[in-house]
Design a protein around this motif. Sequence first.
Motif, PDB file in Angstrom:
ATOM      1  N   PHE A  29       0.836  -1.203   0.000  1.00 40.95           N
ATOM      2  CA  PHE A  29       0.000   0.000   0.000  1.00 40.95           C
ATOM      3  C   PHE A  29       0.870   1.254   0.000  1.00 40.95           C
ATOM      4  CE2 PHE A  29      -2.050   3.444   2.339  1.00 40.95           C
ATOM      5  CZ  PHE A  29      -3.157   3.654   1.542  1.00 40.95           C
ATOM      6  N   ILE A  30       1.919   1.238   0.808  1.00 37.27           N
ATOM      7  CA  ILE A  30       2.805   2.403   0.892  1.00 37.27           C
ATOM      8  C   ILE A  30       3.508   2.630  -0.447  1.00 37.27           C
ATOM      9  CG2 ILE A  30       4.890   3.293   2.008  1.00 37.27           C
ATOM     10  CD1 ILE A  30       3.912   1.821   4.560  1.00 37.27           C
ATOM     11  N   ILE A  31       3.951   1.556  -1.090  1.00 33.65           N
ATOM     12  CA  ILE A  31       4.610   1.675  -2.393  1.00 33.65           C
ATOM     13  C   ILE A  31       3.634   2.205  -3.440  1.00 33.65           C
ATOM     14  CG2 ILE A  31       5.676   0.353  -4.270  1.00 33.65           C
ATOM     15  CD1 ILE A  31       6.871  -1.457  -2.072  1.00 33.65           C
ATOM     16  N   ALA A  32       2.391   1.710  -3.422  1.00 40.02           N
ATOM     17  CA  ALA A  32       1.379   2.181  -4.364  1.00 40.02           C
ATOM     18  C   ALA A  32       1.060   3.658  -4.124  1.00 40.02           C
ATOM     19  CB  ALA A  32       0.114   1.340  -4.252  1.00 40.02           C
ATOM     20  N   ALA A  33       0.994   4.067  -2.869  1.00 38.21           N
ATOM     21  CA  ALA A  33       0.725   5.471  -2.554  1.00 38.21           C
ATOM     22  C   ALA A  33       1.870   6.362  -3.021  1.00 38.21           C
ATOM     23  CB  ALA A  33       0.502   5.632  -1.052  1.00 38.21           C
ATOM     24  N   ILE A  34       3.101   5.913  -2.830  1.00 37.82           N
ATOM     25  CA  ILE A  34       4.255   6.676  -3.298  1.00 37.82           C
ATOM     26  C   ILE A  34       4.239   6.781  -4.824  1.00 37.82           C
ATOM     27  CG2 ILE A  34       6.782   6.621  -3.507  1.00 37.82           C
ATOM     28  CD1 ILE A  34       6.811   5.483  -0.628  1.00 37.82           C
ATOM     29  N   ALA A  35       3.853   5.702  -5.491  1.00 34.20           N
ATOM     30  CA  ALA A  35       3.751   5.720  -6.955  1.00 34.20           C
ATOM     31  C   ALA A  35       2.706   6.739  -7.410  1.00 34.20           C
ATOM     32  CB  ALA A  35       3.419   4.332  -7.484  1.00 34.20           C
ATOM     33  N   CYS A  36       1.582   6.806  -6.709  1.00 35.23           N
ATOM     34  CA  CYS A  36       0.530   7.784  -7.048  1.00 35.23           C
ATOM     35  C   CYS A  36       1.023   9.211  -6.828  1.00 35.23           C
ATOM     36  CB  CYS A  36      -0.718   7.529  -6.230  1.00 35.23           C
ATOM     37  SG  CYS A  36      -1.588   6.028  -6.678  1.00 35.23           S
ATOM     38  N   LEU A  37       1.738   9.440  -5.741  1.00 41.16           N
ATOM     39  CA  LEU A  37       2.281  10.770  -5.474  1.00 41.16           C
ATOM     40  C   LEU A  37       3.341  11.150  -6.514  1.00 41.16           C
ATOM     41  CD1 LEU A  37       2.542  10.677  -1.589  1.00 41.16           C
ATOM     42  CD2 LEU A  37       0.884  11.922  -2.986  1.00 41.16           C
ATOM     43  N   THR A  38       4.085  10.178  -6.985  1.00 42.17           N
ATOM     44  CA  THR A  38       5.064  10.428  -8.036  1.00 42.17           C
ATOM     45  C   THR A  38       4.380  10.865  -9.325  1.00 42.17           C
ATOM     46  OG1 THR A  38       6.558   8.798  -7.064  1.00 42.17           O
ATOM     47  CG2 THR A  38       6.954   9.391  -9.364  1.00 42.17           C
ATOM     48  N   VAL A  39       3.262  10.221  -9.644  1.00 44.22           N
ATOM     49  CA  VAL A  39       2.489  10.598 -10.835  1.00 44.22           C
ATOM     50  C   VAL A  39       2.010  12.040 -10.705  1.00 44.22           C
ATOM     51  CG1 VAL A  39       0.361  10.167 -12.131  1.00 44.22           C
ATOM     52  CG2 VAL A  39       1.782   8.256 -11.408  1.00 44.22           C
ATOM     53  N   VAL A  40       1.505  12.403  -9.547  1.00 46.02           N
ATOM     54  CA  VAL A  40       1.025  13.768  -9.331  1.00 46.02           C
ATOM     55  C   VAL A  40       2.175  14.771  -9.470  1.00 46.02           C
ATOM     56  CG1 VAL A  40       0.051  15.342  -7.608  1.00 46.02           C
ATOM     57  CG2 VAL A  40      -0.938  13.085  -7.913  1.00 46.02           C
ATOM     58  N   ALA A  41       3.332  14.442  -8.902  1.00 49.07           N
ATOM     59  CA  ALA A  41       4.486  15.341  -8.984  1.00 49.07           C
ATOM     60  C   ALA A  41       4.927  15.540 -10.427  1.00 49.07           C
ATOM     61  CB  ALA A  41       5.636  14.798  -8.142  1.00 49.07           C
ATOM     62  N   ILE A  42       4.981  14.462 -11.198  1.00 55.83           N
ATOM     63  CA  ILE A  42       5.381  14.567 -12.605  1.00 55.83           C
ATOM     64  C   ILE A  42       4.350  15.380 -13.379  1.00 55.83           C
ATOM     65  CG2 ILE A  42       5.788  13.273 -14.739  1.00 55.83           C
ATOM     66  CD1 ILE A  42       6.889  10.999 -12.987  1.00 55.83           C
ATOM     67  N   LEU A  43       3.070  15.179 -13.075  1.00 57.88           N
ATOM     68  CA  LEU A  43       2.010  15.935 -13.746  1.00 57.88           C
ATOM     69  C   LEU A  43       2.153  17.423 -13.468  1.00 57.88           C
ATOM     70  CD1 LEU A  43      -0.632  16.005 -15.363  1.00 57.88           C
ATOM     71  CD2 LEU A  43      -1.845  15.627 -13.211  1.00 57.88           C
ATOM     72  N   ILE A  44       2.395  17.784 -12.221  1.00 53.98           N
ATOM     73  CA  ILE A  44       2.543  19.196 -11.861  1.00 53.98           C
ATOM     74  C   ILE A  44       3.765  19.800 -12.553  1.00 53.98           C
ATOM     75  CG2 ILE A  44       3.087  20.742  -9.933  1.00 53.98           C
ATOM     76  CD1 ILE A  44       1.261  18.938  -8.219  1.00 53.98           C
ATOM     77  N   LEU A  45       4.880  19.066 -12.571  1.00 52.22           N
ATOM     78  CA  LEU A  45       6.076  19.556 -13.263  1.00 52.22           C
ATOM     79  C   LEU A  45       5.815  19.741 -14.760  1.00 52.22           C
ATOM     80  CD1 LEU A  45       8.937  17.472 -11.616  1.00 52.22           C
ATOM     81  CD2 LEU A  45       8.657  19.943 -11.549  1.00 52.22           C
ATOM     82  N   GLY A  46       5.124  18.795 -15.361  1.00 49.87           N
ATOM     83  CA  GLY A  46       4.835  18.881 -16.797  1.00 49.87           C
ATOM     84  C   GLY A  46       3.936  20.047 -17.134  1.00 49.87           C
ATOM     85  N   ILE A  47       2.911  20.268 -16.329  1.00 49.65           N
ATOM     86  CA  ILE A  47       2.003  21.391 -16.579  1.00 49.65           C
ATOM     87  C   ILE A  47       2.725  22.718 -16.341  1.00 49.65           C
ATOM     88  CG2 ILE A  47      -0.080  22.551 -15.748  1.00 49.65           C
ATOM     89  CD1 ILE A  47      -1.290  19.772 -15.300  1.00 49.65           C
ATOM     90  N   GLY A  48       3.543  22.755 -15.280  1.00 48.72           N
ATOM     91  CA  GLY A  48       4.296  23.973 -15.003  1.00 48.72           C
ATOM     92  C   GLY A  48       5.275  24.307 -16.113  1.00 48.72           C
ATOM     93  N   THR A  49       5.935  23.304 -16.643  1.00 47.71           N
ATOM     94  CA  THR A  49       6.883  23.515 -17.739  1.00 47.71           C
ATOM     95  C   THR A  49       6.157  23.945 -19.003  1.00 47.71           C
ATOM     96  OG1 THR A  49       8.336  21.845 -16.786  1.00 47.71           O
ATOM     97  CG2 THR A  49       8.729  22.428 -19.071  1.00 47.71           C
ATOM     98  N   PHE A  50       5.001  23.353 -19.245  1.00 48.46           N
ATOM     99  CA  PHE A  50       4.211  23.712 -20.425  1.00 48.46           C
ATOM    100  C   PHE A  50       3.748  25.156 -20.336  1.00 48.46           C
ATOM    101  CE2 PHE A  50       0.167  23.803 -22.823  1.00 48.46           C
ATOM    102  CZ  PHE A  50       0.660  23.432 -24.063  1.00 48.46           C
ATOM    103  N   GLY A  51       3.432  25.617 -19.136  1.00 46.49           N
ATOM    104  CA  GLY A  51       2.944  26.977 -18.949  1.00 46.49           C
ATOM    105  C   GLY A  51       3.998  28.042 -19.192  1.00 46.49           C
ATOM    106  N   LYS A  52       5.270  27.691 -19.124  1.00 52.12           N
ATOM    107  CA  LYS A  52       6.333  28.673 -19.336  1.00 52.12           C
ATOM    108  C   LYS A  52       6.411  29.132 -20.781  1.00 52.12           C
ATOM    109  CE  LYS A  52       9.312  27.151 -15.605  1.00 52.12           C
ATOM    110  NZ  LYS A  52      10.596  26.563 -15.234  1.00 52.12           N
ATOM    111  N   GLY A  53       6.070  28.251 -21.687  1.00 51.53           N
ATOM    112  CA  GLY A  53       6.129  28.601 -23.104  1.00 51.53           C
ATOM    113  C   GLY A  53       7.518  28.387 -23.682  1.00 51.53           C
ATOM    114  N   GLY A  54       7.607  28.539 -24.977  1.00 57.29           N
ATOM    115  CA  GLY A  54       8.885  28.351 -25.657  1.00 57.29           C
ATOM    116  C   GLY A  54       9.031  26.948 -26.193  1.00 57.29           C
ATOM    117  N   GLU A  55       9.910  26.800 -27.188  1.00 53.93           N
ATOM    118  CA  GLU A  55      10.074  25.494 -27.822  1.00 53.93           C
ATOM    119  C   GLU A  55      10.772  24.496 -26.907  1.00 53.93           C
ATOM    120  OE1 GLU A  55      12.273  23.665 -31.702  1.00 53.93           O
ATOM    121  OE2 GLU A  55      11.308  25.626 -31.875  1.00 53.93           O
TER     122      GLU A  55
END
Length: 68
Positions: free
Chosen positions: A7-33
């Motif tokens: 359960f702890i490993i699965a929860a950490i995996a879910c939190l990792t997905v959220v962190a990557i999603l936030i980083l990806g959206i934040g990077t996309f919002g900056k703009g540029g190629e």
Amino acid sequence: MLNDPLFIIAAIACLTVVAILILGIGTFGKGGEGSAKRSNKLMRYRIYAQAVAVALILLFVFMRRMGG
């Protein structure tokens, strides 16, 4: 349930997905190629991490139903 290592490993995996999603959206919002390429790469990593997280969740549910 909080004592179950799977359960702890699965929860950490879910939190990792959220962190990557936030980083990806934040990077996309900056703009540029360069940001678009990095955001695209992060979203691919998110898909891989999400697949692992779903597999771990399914494994956890399966193990709990089997009494393990």
